[in-house]
Each structure stands twice: as C-alpha cells, then as structure tokens.
Write a protein that holds these residues in place. Structure first.
Motif, PDB file in Angstrom:
ATOM      1  N   VAL A 221      23.279  30.271   4.019  1.00 23.21           N
ATOM      2  CA  VAL A 221      23.440  29.034   4.776  1.00 23.21           C
ATOM      3  C   VAL A 221      24.446  29.297   5.892  1.00 23.21           C
ATOM      4  O   VAL A 221      25.620  29.573   5.637  1.00 23.21           O
ATOM      5  CB  VAL A 221      23.914  27.880   3.872  1.00 23.21           C
ATOM      6  CG1 VAL A 221      24.110  26.607   4.688  1.00 23.21           C
ATOM      7  CG2 VAL A 221      22.905  27.641   2.750  1.00 23.21           C
ATOM      8  N   VAL A 222      23.958  29.236   7.121  1.00 25.39           N
ATOM      9  CA  VAL A 222      24.795  29.465   8.300  1.00 25.39           C
ATOM     10  C   VAL A 222      25.387  28.131   8.720  1.00 25.39           C
ATOM     11  O   VAL A 222      24.655  27.152   8.914  1.00 25.39           O
ATOM     12  CB  VAL A 222      23.958  30.062   9.443  1.00 25.39           C
ATOM     13  CG1 VAL A 222      24.810  30.254  10.692  1.00 25.39           C
ATOM     14  CG2 VAL A 222      23.326  31.374   9.017  1.00 25.39           C
ATOM     15  N   THR A 223      26.711  28.061   8.874  1.00 28.74           N
ATOM     16  CA  THR A 223      27.341  26.791   9.207  1.00 28.74           C
ATOM     17  C   THR A 223      28.703  27.020   9.857  1.00 28.74           C
ATOM     18  O   THR A 223      29.335  28.055   9.669  1.00 28.74           O
ATOM     19  CB  THR A 223      27.510  25.925   7.939  1.00 28.74           C
ATOM     20  OG1 THR A 223      28.107  24.666   8.279  1.00 28.74           O
ATOM     21  CG2 THR A 223      28.387  26.617   6.895  1.00 28.74           C
ATOM     22  N   HIS A 224      29.135  26.050  10.640  1.00 27.76           N
ATOM     23  CA  HIS A 224      30.510  26.055  11.138  1.00 27.76           C
ATOM     24  C   HIS A 224      31.389  25.155  10.271  1.00 27.76           C
ATOM     25  O   HIS A 224      32.594  25.045  10.509  1.00 27.76           O
ATOM     26  CB  HIS A 224      30.543  25.547  12.586  1.00 27.76           C
ATOM     27  CG  HIS A 224      30.142  24.109  12.710  1.00 27.76           C
ATOM     28  ND1 HIS A 224      28.826  23.700  12.760  1.00 27.76           N
ATOM     29  CD2 HIS A 224      30.882  22.983  12.766  1.00 27.76           C
ATOM     30  CE1 HIS A 224      28.778  22.385  12.850  1.00 27.76           C
ATOM     31  NE2 HIS A 224      30.021  21.928  12.853  1.00 27.76           N
ATOM     32  N   ASP A 225      30.799  24.512   9.260  1.00 29.13           N
ATOM     33  CA  ASP A 225      31.445  23.470   8.469  1.00 29.13           C
ATOM     34  C   ASP A 225      31.887  24.035   7.119  1.00 29.13           C
ATOM     35  O   ASP A 225      31.069  24.250   6.226  1.00 29.13           O
ATOM     36  CB  ASP A 225      30.454  22.313   8.291  1.00 29.13           C
ATOM     37  CG  ASP A 225      31.062  21.127   7.550  1.00 29.13           C
ATOM     38  OD1 ASP A 225      32.178  21.261   7.014  1.00 29.13           O
ATOM     39  OD2 ASP A 225      30.408  20.071   7.508  1.00 29.13           O
ATOM     40  N   LEU A 226      33.178  24.261   6.961  1.00 28.03           N
ATOM     41  CA  LEU A 226      33.681  24.792   5.699  1.00 28.03           C
ATOM     42  C   LEU A 226      33.571  23.776   4.569  1.00 28.03           C
ATOM     43  O   LEU A 226      33.498  24.152   3.400  1.00 28.03           O
ATOM     44  CB  LEU A 226      35.130  25.242   5.866  1.00 28.03           C
ATOM     45  CG  LEU A 226      35.295  26.587   6.568  1.00 28.03           C
ATOM     46  CD1 LEU A 226      36.738  26.804   6.996  1.00 28.03           C
ATOM     47  CD2 LEU A 226      34.849  27.719   5.680  1.00 28.03           C
ATOM     48  N   GLY A 227      33.556  22.481   4.902  1.00 30.36           N
ATOM     49  CA  GLY A 227      33.330  21.469   3.876  1.00 30.36           C
ATOM     50  C   GLY A 227      31.950  21.608   3.264  1.00 30.36           C
ATOM     51  O   GLY A 227      31.764  21.466   2.050  1.00 30.36           O
ATOM     52  N   LEU A 228      30.959  21.904   4.083  1.00 31.72           N
ATOM     53  CA  LEU A 228      29.598  22.144   3.585  1.00 31.72           C
ATOM     54  C   LEU A 228      29.591  23.370   2.683  1.00 31.72           C
ATOM     55  O   LEU A 228      28.971  23.369   1.615  1.00 31.72           O
ATOM     56  CB  LEU A 228      28.636  22.319   4.760  1.00 31.72           C
ATOM     57  CG  LEU A 228      27.154  22.537   4.465  1.00 31.72           C
ATOM     58  CD1 LEU A 228      26.314  22.053   5.639  1.00 31.72           C
ATOM     59  CD2 LEU A 228      26.828  24.007   4.198  1.00 31.72           C
ATOM     60  N   ALA A 229      30.267  24.422   3.105  1.00 30.93           N
ATOM     61  CA  ALA A 229      30.316  25.640   2.292  1.00 30.93           C
ATOM     62  C   ALA A 229      30.905  25.346   0.918  1.00 30.93           C
ATOM     63  O   ALA A 229      30.419  25.847  -0.105  1.00 30.93           O
ATOM     64  CB  ALA A 229      31.139  26.705   3.015  1.00 30.93           C
ATOM     65  N   TRP A 230      31.944  24.539   0.879  1.00 29.01           N
ATOM     66  CA  TRP A 230      32.591  24.187  -0.394  1.00 29.01           C
ATOM     67  C   TRP A 230      31.604  23.525  -1.343  1.00 29.01           C
ATOM     68  O   TRP A 230      31.589  23.796  -2.539  1.00 29.01           O
ATOM     69  CB  TRP A 230      33.769  23.256  -0.121  1.00 29.01           C
ATOM     70  CG  TRP A 230      34.371  22.674  -1.353  1.00 29.01           C
ATOM     71  CD1 TRP A 230      34.087  21.472  -1.923  1.00 29.01           C
ATOM     72  CD2 TRP A 230      35.374  23.273  -2.179  1.00 29.01           C
ATOM     73  NE1 TRP A 230      34.834  21.287  -3.045  1.00 29.01           N
ATOM     74  CE2 TRP A 230      35.634  22.368  -3.230  1.00 29.01           C
ATOM     75  CE3 TRP A 230      36.068  24.486  -2.125  1.00 29.01           C
ATOM     76  CZ2 TRP A 230      36.562  22.638  -4.232  1.00 29.01           C
ATOM     77  CZ3 TRP A 230      36.993  24.753  -3.125  1.00 29.01           C
ATOM     78  CH2 TRP A 230      37.245  23.840  -4.159  1.00 29.01           C
ATOM     79  N   ASN A 231      30.748  22.660  -0.816  1.00 29.95           N
ATOM     80  CA  ASN A 231      29.863  21.865  -1.659  1.00 29.95           C
ATOM     81  C   ASN A 231      28.603  22.592  -2.100  1.00 29.95           C
ATOM     82  O   ASN A 231      27.938  22.133  -3.040  1.00 29.95           O
ATOM     83  CB  ASN A 231      29.475  20.578  -0.929  1.00 29.95           C
ATOM     84  CG  ASN A 231      30.582  19.546  -0.971  1.00 29.95           C
ATOM     85  OD1 ASN A 231      30.953  19.052  -2.022  1.00 29.95           O
ATOM     86  ND2 ASN A 231      31.134  19.235   0.191  1.00 29.95           N
ATOM     87  N   ILE A 232      28.250  23.697  -1.450  1.00 32.51           N
ATOM     88  CA  ILE A 232      26.959  24.293  -1.763  1.00 32.51           C
ATOM     89  C   ILE A 232      27.022  25.758  -2.157  1.00 32.51           C
ATOM     90  O   ILE A 232      26.150  26.233  -2.882  1.00 32.51           O
ATOM     91  CB  ILE A 232      25.995  24.117  -0.567  1.00 32.51           C
ATOM     92  CG1 ILE A 232      24.546  24.369  -0.997  1.00 32.51           C
ATOM     93  CG2 ILE A 232      26.382  25.014   0.602  1.00 32.51           C
ATOM     94  CD1 ILE A 232      23.532  24.040   0.067  1.00 32.51           C
TER      95      ILE A 232
END
Length: 348
Positions: A221-232
């Motif tokens: 999962v490519v993202t700039h959002d570390l909050g998203l990374a935390w949840n998934i």
C-alpha cells in the motif's frame, strides 16, 4: 494514534522463515535527463520483501519515488539495475512473461474516476481482465463473485451501471473487483483512499484487511499517510529521495521512530504529541542527490546541533549510508540514530 491497529490482527500470516512472495534487491530506476542533464534517480537502490498474506505500507512525501517503485514491481517500468523476484523466479520482461505475471499481481490506482472507462458498464470493466487473459470458466459468475468480494452486493444490481452512476467509494470497489477477478496473490495499491471522503476511507481499508484474511492476499500500500499505515499494515517502509531510510514492524516504527525524517512525518499527524516538525524546502532533485546522508540538507537533527553533539555531523554530510536490507528486521539509515548517545537523547 487513534483507532485500532488492523494490520496486526493476523500475525500468523507471516513468519520470518518463509520465503517472500515478492523480493526486490538493489533496484534502480533512472530516467534520462533532458538536454544532457544528469539522469533522475527515481529509485536509487531498494531492497524490499513482501510475504504471503502480509501488508506492507510504503510511505513518504510526494516525489520520493514511491509510485515509480510500485510500477517497477509490476513490470510497468523496467528497472535500470537490480532485480525483482516473484515466487522464487526473476521477473522477465517479455510481453508473454509480463502478461502471465499480471494475472498474479494487480495494480489498484488512487483515482477510480480516471482508471474506469466511462463508456463501459461495471460488468464489462470487471470482465475485461478475464477477456484479456483468456481465463476459462463462467464469466458472469466470476464477475459476480469479484463484485461481491469487493462489497458491491447484490452484484447483479451493478452489472449495467456506468461509473458516473456510482459514488466514489463504489467506483473504488469496482477497481478492486477488476483486480480480484483474476484471483491475484499480490495487490499493489497506490494511494487507494486518497481521493475518497473520510467517511469512505475506513470502509475501503477494512475491505483490504478482509481480503487479506479471506484470500491470503499480500499487498503493498503506497501512501503519504502514516495514519493509514498504522491502521492497515504489518510492516512499514519509509522512503526518501529514491531509497528506503527506515523499515520495520509498523507499531515499532510508528511508536518509536528512529530516523529524523520518520519523526517529522509523524509529528504532523493531528494526534501527535508536541510541536510539528516543519521540514525546510522540498526534497532535492533526484538528478542531483546530495552526498553523504541524502536527507542531511533538510535534517532538523543536523540543523539543531544534535548530530554535532553526537559526533556524527561530518559523517552526515560526507558518508553515504548503505542500502537497507530486505526482510522483517527493524533498520534505519541514519548516522545519528546509530550513534552511541546518552539514553535521554534517543528518539521515541
């Protein structure tokens, strides 16, 4: 960080001893410069492993090379160096080999409106992969199953709809269904919720987690959002200027970040304690990567004198750090984070 940690619910899906599904070693992707300018080193030496059933988040600012790396993993961009290995075999770049590979590894783009043909029905959009790859079997049943797995139920109700008749979340589910219809083993999702309303993002993330549980899917999962990374995610890889600078289990990296860049990215989350760290300037031009640590020209630790006090300031400016190895272990490419400092000075 608020919310439950979704990516850690099924830790049995990965082990440190099983062979990775996808493995990258020493990957480089460079684009020729214009009018004799130096080549842009978009991906500048990356090692990365993704195991079966594992979700890895690739995070960083825009322009750091995340999307180029993701496209290289799928054979959409040919590396200029290094290798990609899938299920033990090196990725080949003939048309036939890539077609076979893309039955097993699928891309999910961030903008469903841009990736769906407005003149095609949902049925035809999802069935397209089956037709391209000549998959045998009942097409209608396969399309219905893919739509249902993507959360569009009853699926028959969506068959004759067009993309403009769907909400943003429904369009993203159609994109995911189009990937699922081929029953892949790996999804590469590039900012899969960036264009969606906040109320829909959680639903799509929950869907990706459910697909991992039900189908054993692996995902980058490519993202700039570390909050998203935390949840998934199970693991996170932080990318800066073409290279991974910190990696490890998501809870360890995001609760005790070691690299100043990771700390700065985390500091701007709404729930982060303390004062946000504002990085000066933009990431440097990948055609002119700075010597020494590639982050040193923006590093608040160096600018604030902490690297000098730790005795590593000269190394930060002049000594290049090695490529972080693949695998599960926590690693950081930072002279200061590795320095023998008093405990009170350590991050986290």
């Amino acid at each position: 960080m608020s919310g439950s940690k979704g990516g850690g619910e099924d830790s049995s899906t990965t082990t440190g001893t099983e062979a990775p599904l996808l493995s990258v070693r020493g990957l480089h992707v460079a684009f020729p410069g214009r009018r004799g300018a130096a080549a842009a080193r978009a991906v500048d030496g990356v090692d990365l492993d993704i195991r079966r059933g594992e979700i890895v988040a690739l995070v960083g600012e825009s322009g750091c090379g995340k999307t180029t790396l993701a496209r290289a993993l799928l054979g959409l961009v040919r590396p200029t160096g290094g290798r990609v290995t899938f299920d033990g075999a090196s990725l080949a770049y003939s048309a036939r080999a890539l077609k076979a590979y893309r039955r097993r590894a699928q891309l999910v783009l961030q903008d469903p409106s841009g990736s769906l043909n407005p003149r095609h029905t949902v049925y035809d959009i999802v069935a397209e992969g089956l037709r391209i790859h000549g998959r045998a079997g009942d097409e209608r049943t396969a399309v219905a199953e893919a739509l249902a797995r993507a959360g569009l139920r009853p699926p028959e109700r969506f068959f004759l709809r067009y993309p403009h008749e769907l909400s943003g979340g429904q369009r993203q589910r159609v994109v995911i269904a189009g990937a699922l219809v081929l029953r892949p083993e790996l999804l590469v999702a590039d900012e899969p919720v960036a264009s969606l309303d906040a109320s829909v993002r959680g639903e799509i993330l929950a869907l990706l987690l459910r697909l991992r549980t039900e189908l054993g899917l692996a995902a980058l999962v490519v993202t700039h959002d570390l909050g998203l990374a935390w949840n998934i995610a199970d693991r996170v890889a932080v990318m800066y200027l073409g290279r991974i600078v910190e990696t490890g289990p998501v809870e360890q990296v995001l609760t005790a970040p070691r690299h100043p860049y990771t700390r700065a990215l985390l500091s701007v989350l709404p729930e982060a304690p303390g004062t946000p760290v504002v990085l000066t300037g933009e990431p440097p031009d990948p055609s002119y990567v700075p010597g020494g640590c590639r982050f040193h020209v923006r590093c608040p630790v160096l600018a604030g004198g902490e690297a000098e006090r730790a005795g590593v300031a000269d190394a930060c400016r002049t000594t290049e750090l090695e490529i972080l190895r693949g695998g599960d272990a926590s690693q950081v490419a930072c002279h200061w984070a590795r320095a023998d400092r008093p405990a009170a000075g350590r991050p986290g």
